[in-house]
Design a protein around this motif. Structure first.
Motif, PDB file in Angstrom:
ATOM      1  N   THR A   2      24.695  37.240 -53.134  1.00 18.02           N
ATOM      2  CA  THR A   2      24.560  36.539 -51.781  1.00 18.02           C
ATOM      3  C   THR A   2      25.825  36.284 -51.053  1.00 18.02           C
ATOM      4  O   THR A   2      26.479  36.016 -51.615  1.00 18.02           O
ATOM      5  N   TYR A   3      25.581  36.639 -49.911  1.00 12.97           N
ATOM      6  CA  TYR A   3      26.499  36.626 -48.874  1.00 12.97           C
ATOM      7  C   TYR A   3      26.282  35.965 -47.771  1.00 12.97           C
ATOM      8  O   TYR A   3      27.082  35.710 -46.897  1.00 12.97           O
ATOM      9  N   ASN A   4      25.001  35.676 -47.568  1.00 12.44           N
ATOM     10  CA  ASN A   4      24.432  34.871 -46.357  1.00 12.44           C
ATOM     11  C   ASN A   4      25.191  33.522 -46.439  1.00 12.44           C
ATOM     12  O   ASN A   4      24.724  32.655 -47.087  1.00 12.44           O
ATOM     13  N   GLY A   5      26.052  33.248 -45.281  1.00 13.35           N
ATOM     14  CA  GLY A   5      26.641  31.848 -44.991  1.00 13.35           C
ATOM     15  C   GLY A   5      27.856  31.879 -45.976  1.00 13.35           C
ATOM     16  O   GLY A   5      28.448  30.378 -45.589  1.00 13.35           O
ATOM     17  N   VAL A   6      28.195  32.800 -46.664  1.00 14.72           N
ATOM     18  CA  VAL A   6      29.633  32.554 -47.381  1.00 14.72           C
ATOM     19  C   VAL A   6      30.639  32.163 -46.699  1.00 14.72           C
ATOM     20  O   VAL A   6      31.702  31.391 -47.180  1.00 14.72           O
ATOM     21  N   LEU A  93      32.640  40.631 -41.349  1.00 14.00           N
ATOM     22  CA  LEU A  93      32.777  39.272 -41.273  1.00 14.00           C
ATOM     23  C   LEU A  93      31.231  38.740 -40.508  1.00 14.00           C
ATOM     24  O   LEU A  93      30.810  37.699 -41.148  1.00 14.00           O
ATOM     25  N   VAL A  94      30.369  39.461 -39.638  1.00 14.84           N
ATOM     26  CA  VAL A  94      29.209  38.931 -39.282  1.00 14.84           C
ATOM     27  C   VAL A  94      28.386  38.989 -40.524  1.00 14.84           C
ATOM     28  O   VAL A  94      27.480  37.792 -40.689  1.00 14.84           O
ATOM     29  N   TRP A  95      28.194  39.755 -41.389  1.00 21.66           N
ATOM     30  CA  TRP A  95      27.345  39.735 -42.557  1.00 21.66           C
ATOM     31  C   TRP A  95      27.569  38.448 -43.477  1.00 21.66           C
ATOM     32  O   TRP A  95      26.876  38.232 -44.007  1.00 21.66           O
ATOM     33  N   MET A  96      28.682  37.947 -43.278  1.00 20.96           N
ATOM     34  CA  MET A  96      28.867  36.689 -44.191  1.00 20.96           C
ATOM     35  C   MET A  96      28.538  35.457 -43.310  1.00 20.96           C
ATOM     36  O   MET A  96      28.996  34.365 -44.057  1.00 20.96           O
ATOM     37  N   THR A  97      28.110  35.544 -42.216  1.00 21.70           N
ATOM     38  CA  THR A  97      27.744  34.470 -41.336  1.00 21.70           C
ATOM     39  C   THR A  97      26.247  33.874 -41.650  1.00 21.70           C
ATOM     40  O   THR A  97      25.537  34.745 -42.472  1.00 21.70           O
ATOM     41  N   ASP A  98      25.833  32.813 -41.584  1.00 20.94           N
ATOM     42  CA  ASP A  98      24.577  32.363 -41.925  1.00 20.94           C
ATOM     43  C   ASP A  98      23.645  32.577 -40.922  1.00 20.94           C
ATOM     44  O   ASP A  98      23.585  31.655 -39.636  1.00 20.94           O
ATOM     45  N   CYS A  99      23.132  33.676 -40.577  1.00 23.46           N
ATOM     46  CA  CYS A  99      22.222  34.160 -39.577  1.00 23.46           C
ATOM     47  C   CYS A  99      21.144  35.055 -40.227  1.00 23.46           C
ATOM     48  O   CYS A  99      21.203  35.331 -41.220  1.00 23.46           O
ATOM     49  N   LYS A 102      17.925  40.369 -39.345  1.00 22.07           N
ATOM     50  CA  LYS A 102      17.665  41.305 -38.301  1.00 22.07           C
ATOM     51  C   LYS A 102      18.535  41.200 -37.039  1.00 22.07           C
ATOM     52  O   LYS A 102      19.181  42.021 -36.491  1.00 22.07           O
ATOM     53  N   TRP A 103      19.195  39.776 -36.968  1.00 17.28           N
ATOM     54  CA  TRP A 103      20.198  39.532 -35.809  1.00 17.28           C
ATOM     55  C   TRP A 103      21.450  40.128 -36.131  1.00 17.28           C
ATOM     56  O   TRP A 103      22.216  40.923 -35.561  1.00 17.28           O
ATOM     57  N   LYS A 104      21.848  40.074 -37.494  1.00 17.23           N
ATOM     58  CA  LYS A 104      22.920  40.747 -37.943  1.00 17.23           C
ATOM     59  C   LYS A 104      23.012  42.156 -38.061  1.00 17.23           C
ATOM     60  O   LYS A 104      23.900  42.889 -37.640  1.00 17.23           O
ATOM     61  N   LEU A 105      21.708  42.800 -38.462  1.00 23.71           N
ATOM     62  CA  LEU A 105      21.848  44.249 -38.318  1.00 23.71           C
ATOM     63  C   LEU A 105      21.925  44.719 -36.910  1.00 23.71           C
ATOM     64  O   LEU A 105      22.612  45.764 -36.663  1.00 23.71           O
ATOM     65  N   THR A 152      31.784  35.557 -31.302  1.00 25.82           N
ATOM     66  CA  THR A 152      31.378  34.011 -31.131  1.00 25.82           C
ATOM     67  C   THR A 152      31.056  33.380 -32.546  1.00 25.82           C
ATOM     68  O   THR A 152      31.312  32.312 -32.866  1.00 25.82           O
ATOM     69  N   MET A 153      30.140  34.271 -32.942  1.00 22.91           N
ATOM     70  CA  MET A 153      29.345  33.830 -34.360  1.00 22.91           C
ATOM     71  C   MET A 153      30.146  33.429 -35.436  1.00 22.91           C
ATOM     72  O   MET A 153      30.129  32.506 -36.035  1.00 22.91           O
ATOM     73  N   VAL A 154      31.091  34.523 -35.683  1.00 24.54           N
ATOM     74  CA  VAL A 154      32.474  34.231 -36.873  1.00 24.54           C
ATOM     75  C   VAL A 154      33.244  33.303 -36.512  1.00 24.54           C
ATOM     76  O   VAL A 154      33.555  32.290 -37.198  1.00 24.54           O
ATOM     77  N   LEU A 155      33.637  33.007 -35.159  1.00 25.42           N
ATOM     78  CA  LEU A 155      34.383  31.876 -34.768  1.00 25.42           C
ATOM     79  C   LEU A 155      33.902  30.464 -35.172  1.00 25.42           C
ATOM     80  O   LEU A 155      34.354  29.648 -35.689  1.00 25.42           O
ATOM     81  N   TRP A 156      32.630  30.347 -34.552  1.00 24.15           N
ATOM     82  CA  TRP A 156      31.988  29.150 -34.654  1.00 24.15           C
ATOM     83  C   TRP A 156      31.657  28.847 -36.078  1.00 24.15           C
ATOM     84  O   TRP A 156      31.729  27.729 -36.497  1.00 24.15           O
TER      85      TRP A 156
END
Length: 164
Positions: A2-6, A93-99, A102-105, A152-156
């Motif tokens: 599990t990496y989503n949102g970590v 880093l994007v892959w570790m965000t809560d998103c 499809k958007w991450k890809l 922006t996504m990573v910073l937020w």
């Protein structure tokens, strides 16, 4: 795994480290865009003139000469290598965000396509395929948008309060 949102669960110190990295990375990226503006390479004609020269234009304010083989290979080589590393690190880093996946890809794969189209397009334009200047503009804009969206996504998410 599990990496989503970590990213939001990392300790504050690690999130501050990541925020610092993304801010400095962004300063470097956007400084490059200022350089592009300074060389007047923001239009199709400006891109072509920057790499193909303008020595035939008697009205040109600044004389520019066609880039040589070594200079072009250096430009293409260094930009493809450095931009691929930038987007690899930011993409991790994007892959570790809560998103959504499809958007991450999109945010993590598209920049690699844009890097090849932008710098490969510059090379092909320099080799005489002048219509590639339009591909360079389009892919450069898309690359900038995906960088901005990813950063922006990573910073937020790093600045959000940690999830329980």
């Amino acid at each position: 795994m599990t990496y989503n949102g970590v990213l939001t669960t990392f300790p504050k110190e690690i999130r501050v480290f990541i925020v610092s990295f993304v801010i400095i990375l962004s300063v470097g990226f956007f400084t490059g865009l200022l350089f592009i503006r300074e060389t007047e390479s923001t239009t199709p004609a400006g891109i072509e003139e920057n790499y193909m020269g303008n020595e035939d234009d008697e009205t040109a304010e600044v004389m520019k000469f066609k880039k040589g083989d070594r200079e072009m290979l250096t430009i293409v080589h260094t930009h493809i290598l450095s931009m691929s590393m930038i987007f690899f690190l930011l993409g991790g880093l994007v892959w570790m965000t809560d998103c959504s996946k499809k958007w991450k890809l999109f945010l993590t794969i598209e920049p690699f396509l844009s890097v090849i189209l932008t710098f490969g397009g510059i090379y092909l334009m320099w080799k005489g395929i002048s219509w590639f200047k339009y591909i360079v503009i389009f892919s450069g804009i898309l690359m900038t948008l995906t960088f901005t969206g990813s950063a922006t996504m990573v910073l937020w998410q790093c600045l959000r309060l940690a999830r329980k």
